[in-house]
Design an enzyme around this catalytic site. Structure first.
Site, short mmCIF file in Angstrom:
data_model
loop_
_atom_site.label_atom_id
_atom_site.label_comp_id
_atom_site.label_asym_id
_atom_site.label_seq_id
_atom_site.Cartn_x
_atom_site.Cartn_y
_atom_site.Cartn_z
CD1 TRP A 345 14.14 44.57 13.91
CD2 TRP A 345 11.94 44.90 13.90
NE1 TRP A 345 13.82 45.99 14.10
CE2 TRP A 345 12.45 45.95 13.92
CE3 TRP A 345 10.62 44.81 13.92
CZ2 TRP A 345 11.69 47.13 13.59
CZ3 TRP A 345 9.75 45.74 13.57
CH2 TRP A 345 10.22 46.76 13.22
CG ASP A 346 18.04 44.25 11.57
OD1 ASP A 346 18.26 45.48 10.99
OD2 ASP A 346 17.84 44.04 12.81
CD GLU A 484 14.93 50.14 18.97
OE1 GLU A 484 15.49 51.13 18.50
OE2 GLU A 484 15.10 48.82 18.86
CE LYS A 605 16.95 54.26 17.10
NZ LYS A 605 17.41 53.19 18.04
CD GLN A 606 13.20 52.14 14.46
OE1 GLN A 606 13.56 51.69 13.53
NE2 GLN A 606 13.62 51.91 15.72
#
Length: 790
Positions: A345-346, A484, A605-606
């Site tokens: 998805w970057d 994630e 995680k983020q």
């Protein structure tokens, strides 16, 4: 570093992989890592050349299971050029005395310079100076100039250049148990004196590769062949103080290139007619100069130098040449083999920057997604749903490439991987369609391919939503969010989470925006045609409207819940884990190695929920929640930010970027710490060894967009440029140029509370600039200077 150079002094084997990644040269078609030409692949060095979109699929046996993976292929190595004194051993920094070593990446001209002084016997010193380029004007050429100078006594030097087809994909240690032999049918030959060639093909995708090399020197060149290598040898006589030059020019073609017949013959023809090194360098530097003008950025000090390095690598991966290719946004660039070169998805972090500088590249990257729309629709049908389900990891043909097993290096165990449940990638694609069209004014794309993708992504979300009578709301179950870490509920037998807030809110946005496009943007004939082709059933649009207003967003303790049930999870002993492990970025691996799982804890995680503040301005986000029947005022949002800030391990390079973006408006005094982490993520290898496997393209482009849109509050919306600058004391002065709806070279500059907007002369209409307290029109050829409120 300087404003335009990135320099490494001294030879440091422990950090060589990181240097090779950050010294990669590319042109949007192919790229080559910054490895030393005299060194082969081993635990220190890893030369690699990768062509955009060149994949191959192999099956390996892992943990007793047959596992299929598609990889971006490491192509034949064109770099090899080694040297030795007559009768001596080949010289490398690992085997010979190194008196000095310096490697310099010259960003302005896209040139890699290297100077090494080797100590020889008898007190002699050999200086090796090299200049390398991967040509930005002709995207199929590369060149290496090597200058040898000896001190002390006349020396005979053997030089051997090669094209090496014996390479494998072995650049990521945790993948080495997988089959990495992607090339087959390697043949070599001589085209004519001084020029050799190599041809091969990939084992399953059957991509043909042709490579040719021309070697020029002030001595006879002998061509020999030791398959899988084509060799060229020359013996030089070096007089003390006199420099002798060897130039190697290479052409690379694959059968995926447009407008060619045979890749090998095309490569031979191209290298035969290529000019000398000086002329190549001149046209290469000119092409880079044009790119720098279009993507001009002016930020002072160290942040500016790092941002320019990031821009350099973005442009080497996604240049105007990319607009001619069928490729997506590789998460790790063309710089290494991590993530197997897949597209995630970057583009969500990359396209917003490209939209305002290279819209033709953005359009091409969206074409990549449109060409795979049928495959996405097939994936949705496999789940029994209508619409399009895009894969979390994509490669050549758009099927789901996410591995079903992944290795935890801490425990050595192969574990199930459920990240394919990140269905929110479809919302990212829809967001990019809309952002591109708003920035470029490309109505033709919106009315055709853009509308088709929006409609099918919206249809998938509407069909994924199920009605919960007890909540009186629609729900989306069994997904994984951007965090994630959380893939399942504690002790659950099946993976997936219910009502991930980010997924549901962005799904509501997609539905709302698609309905707006259908009702307000499409000409009636095109609207009718689109609905007929999609075979929408009676009542579908009304259902979309209903779902867009009733998707469930869970809350707990007055903050937005990451997913339904998040508030019931246990709290983690963050301080205890930091004391025990110091670096807990990959908390999931730590806990798994302990026999525990991060699924049990409030730990991310983020950014997940906070990604909403990255995608949408405060006003737009409040409107979205209001449409969904929730109040999201500044107090609730700040509490939500505080909640997740305290429970995030930042195990992704994107995490610092998103948190810096959010904190610039929510908690300004802490924002710079995260902005710095985003800037330094790759250059300091903060993730502990991952940079050596490839850059983090989304994070690099995202830092550029942080300056372009994050700090300026820039939005392209409703035919206007909306600006709401937020001053950071650490970055009080900066400027950049952009391209907006046909206006080339629009300049914005912020300094000391003053905003300057300059529009270049043209016959286009004025640009509507809207600030929170006023609206102005800036005519072509005019510069407006606006004093900003405190």
């Amino acid at each position: 570093m300087t404003a335009w150079t990135w320099e490494y002094e001294g030879y440091d084997p422990a950090h060589e992989r990181v240097r090779e990644t950050l010294c990669t040269l590319g042109n949007g078609c192919f790229a080559t890592r910054g490895a030393l030409p005299e060194c082969t692949a081993d635990d220190v060095h890893y030369p690699g050349t990768y062509a955009a979109g060149c994949y191959n699929r192999l099956t390996s046996v892992v943990a007793g299971r047959h596992v299929e993976n598609e990889d971006m292929v490491n192509l034949p190595n064109w770099l090899p050029l080694r040297f030795r004194t007559a009768g001596g051993a080949w010289l490398t920094p690992d085997t010979a005395p190194v008196l000095s070593h310096r490697q310099t990446l010259v960003l302005e001209s896209g040139l890699l310079e290297r100077v090494t002084r080797y100590g020889l016997d008898g007190g002699r010193v050999l200086s090796v100076r090299q200049h390398r380029l991967v040509h930005m004007a002709d995207p199929h050429l590369a060149a290496l100039r090597t200058e040898f100078t000896v001190e002390g006594a006349t020396t005979e030097l053997d030089v051997e250049a090669a094209l090496d087809g014996g390479v494998t994909n072995a650049g990521v240690r945790r993948y080495r148990s997988l089959d990495g032999r992607h090339l087959t049918h390697v043949h070599t030959g001589t085209a004519h004196p001084g020029t050799v060639w190599l041809r091969c093909r990939t084992r399953t995708s059957d991509i043909r590769i042709g490579m040719a090399a021309r070697l020029t020197a002030d001595a006879p060149v002998a061509d020999t062949h030791e398959p899988p290598r084509a060799l060229q040898r020359v013996t030089l006589v070096l007089e003390p103080g006199r420099t002798v030059t060897v130039d190697k020019t290479v052409a690379l073609h694959t059968s995926r290139d447009p407008a060619i017949s045979d890749p090998l013959q095309t490569a031979v023809d191209r290298v035969t007619t290529a000019p000398g090194f000086e002329e190549l360098l001149e046209s290469h530097a000119t092409a880079w100069g044009q790119l720098w003008r279009r993507a001009e950025i002016d930020v002072p000090g160290e942040p500016g130098a790092i941002l320019r390095l990031h821009l350099f690598h973005v442009l080497q991966t996604l240049s105007p040449h990319t607009a001619d290719l069928d490729v997506g946004v590789p998460a790790r660039g063309l710089h290494g083999e991590a993530y197997r070169g897949h597209i995630f998805w970057d583009e969500l972090f990359v396209l917003p920057y490209l939209n305002l500088h290279f819209p033709e590249v953005s359009r091409a990257l969206l074409h990549y997604r449109h060409r795979r729309l049928d495959r996405a629709r097939a994936a949705a049908r496999a789940l029994g749903r209508r619409g399009a389900l895009y894969p979390w990891q994509s490669g050549s043909d758009g099927r789901e490439e996410t591995q079903r097993l992944h290795l935890n290096p801490r425990s050595g165990r192969w574990l199930p991987d459920h990240s394919h449940l990140q269905h929110h990638v479809g919302s990212a694609i829809a967001y990019n369609v809309w952002q591109y069209c708003e920035a470029s004014g490309d109505a033709e794309f919106l009315h055709t391919k853009g509308a088709e993708m929006l409609l099918q992504i919206a249809r998938f979300w509407a069909d994924s939503a199920t009605w919960d009578e007890s909540l009186r709301r629609h729900r989306i179950r069994g997904v994984v969010g951007p965090d994630e870490y959380h893939e399942a509920y504690p002790d659950a037998e099946a993976p997936g989470l219910d009502d991930n807030a980010y997924t549901n809110v962005t799904a509501a946005w997609v539905l709302t925006r698609t309905l707006e496009v259908l009702r307000d943007h499409l000409p009636e004939p095109r609207r009718r045609e689109l609905l007929e082709r999609a075979a929408l059933e009676e009542g579908e649009l009304e259902r979309w409207e209903n779902v867009s207003r009733t998707l469930h967003v869970p809350f707990h303790e007055g903050v937005i819940s990451q997913f339904d049930g998040y508030g019931d999870l246990a709290e983690l002993d963050w301080e205890g884990y930091r004391k025990r492990y110091d670096d807990i970025r990959r908390l999931d691996r730590i806990l798994e190695a302990e026999g525990d799982t991060v699924n049990r804890y409030k730990a991310s995680k983020q950014a997940d929920v906070l990604m909403l503040g990255y995608l949408f301005s405060p006003g737009e986000l409040q409107d979205l929640f209001r449409r969904l029947g929730h109040r999201l005022d500044e107090r609730i949002w700040r509490r939500t930010v505080d909640h997740y800030m305290a429970r995030t391990s930042h195990g992704s390079t994107l995490s610092g970027l998103v948190h810096g973006w959010i904190l610039a408006r929510a908690r300004r005094t802490e924002a710079w710490t995260f902005c710095q982490e985003a800037l330094r993520g790759d250059v300091a290898d903060l993730q502990g060894g991952t940079t050596g496997e490839g850059i983090h393209l989304g994070a690099m482009a995202g830092t550029l967009d942080l300056v372009q849109r994050g700090l300026t509050g820039l939005e392209t919306r409703a035919g206007a440029l909306w600006l709401d600058p937020v001053p950071l004391p650490e970055l009080s002065s900066y400027g950049f140029s952009l391209q907006y709806q046909g206006h080339w070279g629009v300049r914005l500059r912020l300094e000391s509370g003053l905003l300057e907007v300059a529009v270049p002369p043209s016959d286009l209409p004025p640009i509507d600039v809207r600030l929170p307290d006023r609206t102005i029109g800036v005519e072509p050829g005019e510069t407006s200077r606006l004093l900003l409120p405190d």
